[in-house]
Structure formats: structure tokens, C-alpha cells
Design a protein around this motif. Structure first.
Motif, PDB file in Angstrom:
ATOM      1  N   PHE A  39      33.214  47.258  55.064  1.00 44.71           N
ATOM      2  CA  PHE A  39      33.152  47.425  53.613  1.00 44.71           C
ATOM      3  C   PHE A  39      34.427  48.072  53.078  1.00 44.71           C
ATOM      4  N   SER A  40      34.931  49.108  53.801  1.00 46.25           N
ATOM      5  CA  SER A  40      36.143  49.809  53.366  1.00 46.25           C
ATOM      6  C   SER A  40      37.346  48.878  53.368  1.00 46.25           C
ATOM      7  N   MET A  41      37.488  48.085  54.422  1.00 42.95           N
ATOM      8  CA  MET A  41      38.613  47.154  54.502  1.00 42.95           C
ATOM      9  C   MET A  41      38.489  46.041  53.459  1.00 42.95           C
ATOM     10  N   SER A  42      37.237  45.609  53.194  1.00 44.62           N
ATOM     11  CA  SER A  42      37.033  44.571  52.179  1.00 44.62           C
ATOM     12  C   SER A  42      37.427  45.080  50.804  1.00 44.62           C
ATOM     13  N   MET A  43      37.041  46.321  50.477  1.00 45.98           N
ATOM     14  CA  MET A  43      37.392  46.894  49.188  1.00 45.98           C
ATOM     15  C   MET A  43      38.904  47.061  49.051  1.00 45.98           C
ATOM     16  N   SER A  44      39.568  47.404  50.151  1.00 43.80           N
ATOM     17  CA  SER A  44      41.029  47.522  50.117  1.00 43.80           C
ATOM     18  C   SER A  44      41.668  46.179  49.805  1.00 43.80           C
ATOM     19  N   ALA A  45      41.127  45.109  50.426  1.00 48.73           N
ATOM     20  CA  ALA A  45      41.661  43.771  50.170  1.00 48.73           C
ATOM     21  C   ALA A  45      41.419  43.344  48.729  1.00 48.73           C
ATOM     22  N   ILE A  46      40.243  43.687  48.198  1.00 50.67           N
ATOM     23  CA  ILE A  46      39.931  43.328  46.808  1.00 50.67           C
ATOM     24  C   ILE A  46      40.842  44.071  45.847  1.00 50.67           C
ATOM     25  N   ARG A  47      41.057  45.376  46.106  1.00 49.74           N
ATOM     26  CA  ARG A  47      41.927  46.173  45.235  1.00 49.74           C
ATOM     27  C   ARG A  47      43.375  45.715  45.308  1.00 49.74           C
ATOM     28  N   ALA A  48      43.761  45.180  46.450  1.00 53.09           N
ATOM     29  CA  ALA A  48      45.143  44.723  46.612  1.00 53.09           C
ATOM     30  C   ALA A  48      45.430  43.491  45.749  1.00 53.09           C
ATOM     31  N   HIS A  49      44.384  42.777  45.375  1.00 55.59           N
ATOM     32  CA  HIS A  49      44.542  41.574  44.523  1.00 55.59           C
ATOM     33  C   HIS A  49      43.569  41.689  43.351  1.00 55.59           C
ATOM     34  N   LYS A  50      43.794  42.678  42.498  1.00 57.41           N
ATOM     35  CA  LYS A  50      42.850  42.983  41.423  1.00 57.41           C
ATOM     36  C   LYS A  50      42.646  41.807  40.476  1.00 57.41           C
ATOM     37  N   LEU A  51      43.717  41.201  40.013  1.00 57.07           N
ATOM     38  CA  LEU A  51      43.602  40.131  39.028  1.00 57.07           C
ATOM     39  C   LEU A  51      42.865  38.931  39.614  1.00 57.07           C
ATOM     40  N   ARG A  52      43.278  38.547  40.816  1.00 59.00           N
ATOM     41  CA  ARG A  52      42.651  37.379  41.433  1.00 59.00           C
ATOM     42  C   ARG A  52      41.172  37.638  41.703  1.00 59.00           C
ATOM     43  N   SER A  53      40.852  38.820  42.206  1.00 62.61           N
ATOM     44  CA  SER A  53      39.455  39.162  42.480  1.00 62.61           C
ATOM     45  C   SER A  53      38.658  39.250  41.180  1.00 62.61           C
ATOM     46  N   GLY A  54      39.288  39.802  40.134  1.00 65.23           N
ATOM     47  CA  GLY A  54      38.602  39.922  38.850  1.00 65.23           C
ATOM     48  C   GLY A  54      38.266  38.571  38.258  1.00 65.23           C
ATOM     49  N   LEU A  55      39.197  37.621  38.327  1.00 66.02           N
ATOM     50  CA  LEU A  55      38.930  36.283  37.805  1.00 66.02           C
ATOM     51  C   LEU A  55      37.847  35.581  38.615  1.00 66.02           C
ATOM     52  N   THR A  56      37.807  35.861  39.914  1.00 65.65           N
ATOM     53  CA  THR A  56      36.767  35.275  40.761  1.00 65.65           C
ATOM     54  C   THR A  56      35.398  35.818  40.376  1.00 65.65           C
ATOM     55  N   VAL A  57      35.335  37.132  40.189  1.00 63.87           N
ATOM     56  CA  VAL A  57      34.071  37.754  39.779  1.00 63.87           C
ATOM     57  C   VAL A  57      33.651  37.242  38.405  1.00 63.87           C
ATOM     58  N   LEU A  58      34.610  36.976  37.527  1.00 65.34           N
ATOM     59  CA  LEU A  58      34.309  36.529  36.171  1.00 65.34           C
ATOM     60  C   LEU A  58      33.480  35.250  36.164  1.00 65.34           C
ATOM     61  N   GLY A  59      33.765  34.349  37.123  1.00 67.33           N
ATOM     62  CA  GLY A  59      32.989  33.111  37.193  1.00 67.33           C
ATOM     63  C   GLY A  59      31.517  33.386  37.457  1.00 67.33           C
ATOM     64  N   VAL A  60      31.235  34.328  38.360  1.00 71.06           N
ATOM     65  CA  VAL A  60      29.848  34.688  38.646  1.00 71.06           C
ATOM     66  C   VAL A  60      29.234  35.404  37.451  1.00 71.06           C
ATOM     67  N   VAL A  61      30.009  36.290  36.816  1.00 71.39           N
ATOM     68  CA  VAL A  61      29.511  37.024  35.640  1.00 71.39           C
ATOM     69  C   VAL A  61      29.067  36.058  34.554  1.00 71.39           C
ATOM     70  N   ILE A  62      29.899  35.057  34.264  1.00 71.66           N
ATOM     71  CA  ILE A  62      29.564  34.091  33.208  1.00 71.66           C
ATOM     72  C   ILE A  62      28.290  33.332  33.561  1.00 71.66           C
ATOM     73  N   GLY A  63      28.186  32.894  34.822  1.00 69.19           N
ATOM     74  CA  GLY A  63      27.005  32.136  35.230  1.00 69.19           C
ATOM     75  C   GLY A  63      25.727  32.949  35.138  1.00 69.19           C
ATOM     76  N   VAL A  64      25.737  34.151  35.710  1.00 72.90           N
ATOM     77  CA  VAL A  64      24.540  34.999  35.691  1.00 72.90           C
ATOM     78  C   VAL A  64      24.210  35.433  34.266  1.00 72.90           C
ATOM     79  N   ALA A  65      25.237  35.809  33.488  1.00 70.95           N
ATOM     80  CA  ALA A  65      25.003  36.241  32.109  1.00 70.95           C
ATOM     81  C   ALA A  65      24.377  35.115  31.288  1.00 70.95           C
ATOM     82  N   ALA A  66      24.847  33.882  31.483  1.00 70.67           N
ATOM     83  CA  ALA A  66      24.280  32.754  30.736  1.00 70.67           C
ATOM     84  C   ALA A  66      22.810  32.548  31.085  1.00 70.67           C
ATOM     85  N   VAL A  67      22.484  32.622  32.374  1.00 68.76           N
ATOM     86  CA  VAL A  67      21.092  32.458  32.794  1.00 68.76           C
ATOM     87  C   VAL A  67      20.219  33.556  32.204  1.00 68.76           C
TER      88      VAL A  67
END
Length: 413
Positions: free
Chosen positions: A7-35
């Protein structure tokens, strides 16, 4: 490798690519929010439209006549065939407490001073239809008076919102102007009877006396009498409603003015509120399922985004994977690392999407004046979906990373 390390290493990888990870999460956010938004609005719509019908109206039998093959909401194609004589006779049937005729009064406009608003019709009821609990202010109209009741949507059409006691002018479809007084403003703009449909639009309510003037000669009495397209037959109690329904249909078919006046290929319909509720529920459930299915497409797009980002991440970290394997990391350790990263992205997207969906649903219910119903079970489903999206989208990239040859990985530039 321990779960905490993954988990610690995964979070480090996510933080290292904040914009890319954020845009990826955004797709899930839009889908779940719409439902969540659509499910919230669907549930709120059911409660708002069906609550009164299934509560105080449990003893009601809704009666109209229409084409045998008519499709659509209750009252579609209703014909004016129920005379005042029929209303009196229905009221004398065993188990009947009251009969309320319903009709429409064609309008051209409603005027408040110099402020004029076009409205097509008013709904006329044959008694003081509303109770004190229905009103934001004021009271119901009285029969035989020039009084009207407005819903909030109608009261807010004017430059200054109308209030109980205000004087306005109704312009009828034939151009006649009638000065009236606003007896009260309802608490909500939701439908007041099953024939009004789902619209939250402006509505004006008036007493049949003196506004409803559709008259025909009664075949039974030979006198001119008002004739209505629909009536509400109210039983003494919910336990009597089925017997009252049967007696109503028997009278209309055999003895009524309506039986003489009804055109060919038109039949009488007498439905209890419970039967109408079942039909409306089916329509609303189908509509909710359809729009929710459309929203699920956004979740699929979000899953593809996670899979894409994980594949890119595996490619970028090929040398890192080789070093990990060279110092003793096993295939399952590498698999767990990348799978944890994908699950975190999916879970965060689901949680944020649930909150956003609830806020959007609340805003929608406030806008259309509906009670806010929280779909708790769908919140749990959203979190589960986030986990599944993360696992499903990250499984292949994680497996691909785990089977990377360490020698080739160390040579990767």
C-alpha cells in the motif's frame, strides 16, 4: 511483501504521477456519481409522486372513460361522460363515503396587475379538495366562490410571488375575464392527483362551481347538468375499496348516464390507487434502470482508464520491477503491488463519486421540489463497484508486471 508495504509503495507511485492518477480517478468518479445521482432522483421521484397516492388516497377509486386501446398515463383520452346525476348515484352506493368530480377549465392567461402569464388550463374539483396540511399559506377554495389555489410553481411565475389573499384575474379561453382571490398556496408543486402526471409545472386549482361550465342534458333526468371526464369514488375505508370498485363499474355499465353518453370503442376504467401505483412504479423503475444503464457506461470508461494507466505504469517501471525481482521479490509480490495501486484508484474514485452523486441528487431534488431519499444500498454498491473496477482493470497489467523477466527488465532503458 506485507500488505502495508504494498500500500505504501502504491501510494508513492500514485503521488509521483498526481495529474495522471487524478484524471484516471476522475473517470470512476463521473461514472459512480452519475449512477448515484440518477438512482437518488429516481427514488425521490417515486416517494414524491406516490407518497400521497398510497397514503391518504388508499381508499380512492379513480374512474374515467377512454379508448379501449389507449396507452399512456392514467386518464389518457378521458371522455366527459359522467354527469352530476351519475355523481349523486355513485355517492349513494354501499361503502362509498364521497364522490369528487374532476374537470379542466380552459384558460388563456392569469394576470396580476400589469403582470400577465399565459396558462392553458385550471383543474376543477367538485369539493374543497385540499386539507390544511397541504398549504404553505392560506386555505383551500370554497365551492360557489371566485377563489383559486395555486401551487408554488404557479405562484412564482409573477414578478412578485403571489400569496394567499392576493387578487388576480383569470382570462378564460373564450376571452372572459374573471376576478378571483388566491385562497391559498400549496406547500409543494408535486402532482395532487393521479391524472396530473410527473410534471412539476405551474397549476391553478378552482372549484367546479362556478368555473366548470361543461354541460349536457342528462339522459336520466332530462335536465342540463355538468358532465365530467373523471371522478374519484372514495370508499369508507381501504378494506372496502375492492367492493366499491366492483359496484362502481357495475353501475356505470348498466344504469348510468355515462353508459348512454360513452362513444363507441370507449370503455370505463375504475382503478384503485394501489393499481395505479403499480403501473407508475413500473414506469419509474424502467426509466431509472435505463438512465442508470447509460451512466454505467461512464464506469466502463473509468475502468479502461485505470487499465491504461496501469499498463503505462508497468512499462515505465520495468527497470524497477527487475531490481525488485533481483533482490528477492516474488511474482506475487509484484502482482500485489500493482493490483493494490489499481484498487486504490478505483476505491478512491468510488468514494468521491458517491459523495458527488449524493450532492448532485440533493441539488436536483431541491430544484424540482422533491423529498430527498438517500439510496444507502447504492452507496455500498458503489464502493464494491470501485473495488471490482480496480481489480478487474488492474489484474492484467499486474499479471503482466509479475511475469516480467528480471534480466530483460534490468537491461530495459
Amino acid at each position: 511483501m506485507q500488505l502495508g508495504e504494498s500500500f505504501s509503495m502504491s501510494m508513492s507511485a500514485i503521488r509521483a504521477h498526481k495529474l495522471r492518477s487524478g484524471l484516471t480517478v476522475l473517470g470512476v468518479v463521473i461514472g459512480v456519481a452519475a449512477v448515484i445521482t440518477f438512482v437518488t432522483l429516481g427514488g425521490s421521484l417515486q416517494v414524491g409522486l406516490l407518497g400521497d397516492i398510497g397514503g391518504e388516497g388508499a381508499a380512492n377509486v379513480n374512474v374515467w372513460s377512454g379508448p379501449a386501446d389507449a396507452e399512456g398515463p392514467p386518464g389518457a383520452g378521458a371522455q366527459p361522460v359522467f354527469t352530476s346525476h351519475d355523481v349523486r348515484e355513485l355517492g349513494s352506493l354501499d361503502g362509498v363515503r364521497e364522490v369528487v368530480p374532476r374537470g379542466s377549465v380552459p384558460l388563456a392567461a392569469v394576470r396580476d396587475g400589469d403582470d400577465t402569464v399565459a396558462l392553458q388550463q385550471a383543474t376543477a374539483y367538485g369539493r374543497e379538495y385540499f386539507t390544511a396540511e397541504d398549504f404553505r399559506e392560506g386555505r383551500t377554495f370554497r365551492q360557489g366562490t371566485n377563489e383559486v389555489v395555486l401551487n408554488p410553481a404557479a405562484a412564482s411565475l409573477f414578478e412578485e410571488d403571489l400569496s394567499a389573499g392576493d387578487a388576480v384575474t383569470l382570462t378564460l379561453a373564450d376571452g372572459t375575464e374573471v376576478d378571483v382571490r388566491v385562497a391559498g398556496v400549496l406547500d409543494t408543486s408535486t402532482a395532487q392527483d393521479p391524472f396530473e402526471g410527473f410534471s412539476q409545472g405551474p397549476r391553478v386549482y378552482v372549484p367546479t362551481d362556478p368555473f366548470y361550465q361543461r354541460v349536457i342534458t342528462s339522459p336520466a333526468t332530462g335536465d342540463p347538468e355538468r358532465v365530467y371526464p373523471a371522478v374519484f369514488v372514495i370508499a369508507d375505508g381501504p378494506e372496502d375499496v375492492e367492493e366499491v370498485q366492483a359496484r362502481t363499474l357495475a353501475y356505470l355499465t348498466d344504469e348510468s348516464d355515462a353508459a348512454t353518453l360513452v362513444p363507441p370503442n370507449v370503455e370505463f376504467v375504475a382503478q384503485t390507487n394501489e393499481q395505479l401505483l403499480d403501473q407508475v412504479r413500473e414506469i419509474l423503475d424502467t426509466l431509472t434502470a435505463f438512465v442508470t444503464g447509460v451512466a454505467v457506461i461512464s464506469l466502463v470508461v473509468g475502468a479502461i482508464g485505470i487499465a491504461n494507466i496501469m499498463l503505462v505504469s508497468v512499462t515505465e517501471r520495468t527497470r524497477e520491477i527487475g531490481i525488485m525481482k533481483a533482490v528477492g521479490a516474488r511474482d506475487r509480490d509484484v502482482l500485489g503491488l500493482f493490483l493494490t495501486e489499481a484498487v486504490v484508484l478505483g476505491l478512491v474514485g468510488a468514494l468521491v463519486g458517491t459523495v458527488v452523486g449524493l450532492l448532485a441528487g440533493y441539488a436536483g431534488t431541491v430544484y424540482v421540489d422533491l423529498p430527498f431519499v438517500v439510496p444507502w444500498e447504492w452507496g455500498v454498491v458503489a464502493v464494491a463497484v470501485g473495488l471490482l473496477v480496480g481489480v478487474g482493470a488492474g489484474l492484467y497489467p499486474a499479471w503482466n508486471a509479475a511475469r516480467t523477466d528480471p534480466i530483460d527488465a534490468l537491461r530495459y532503458e
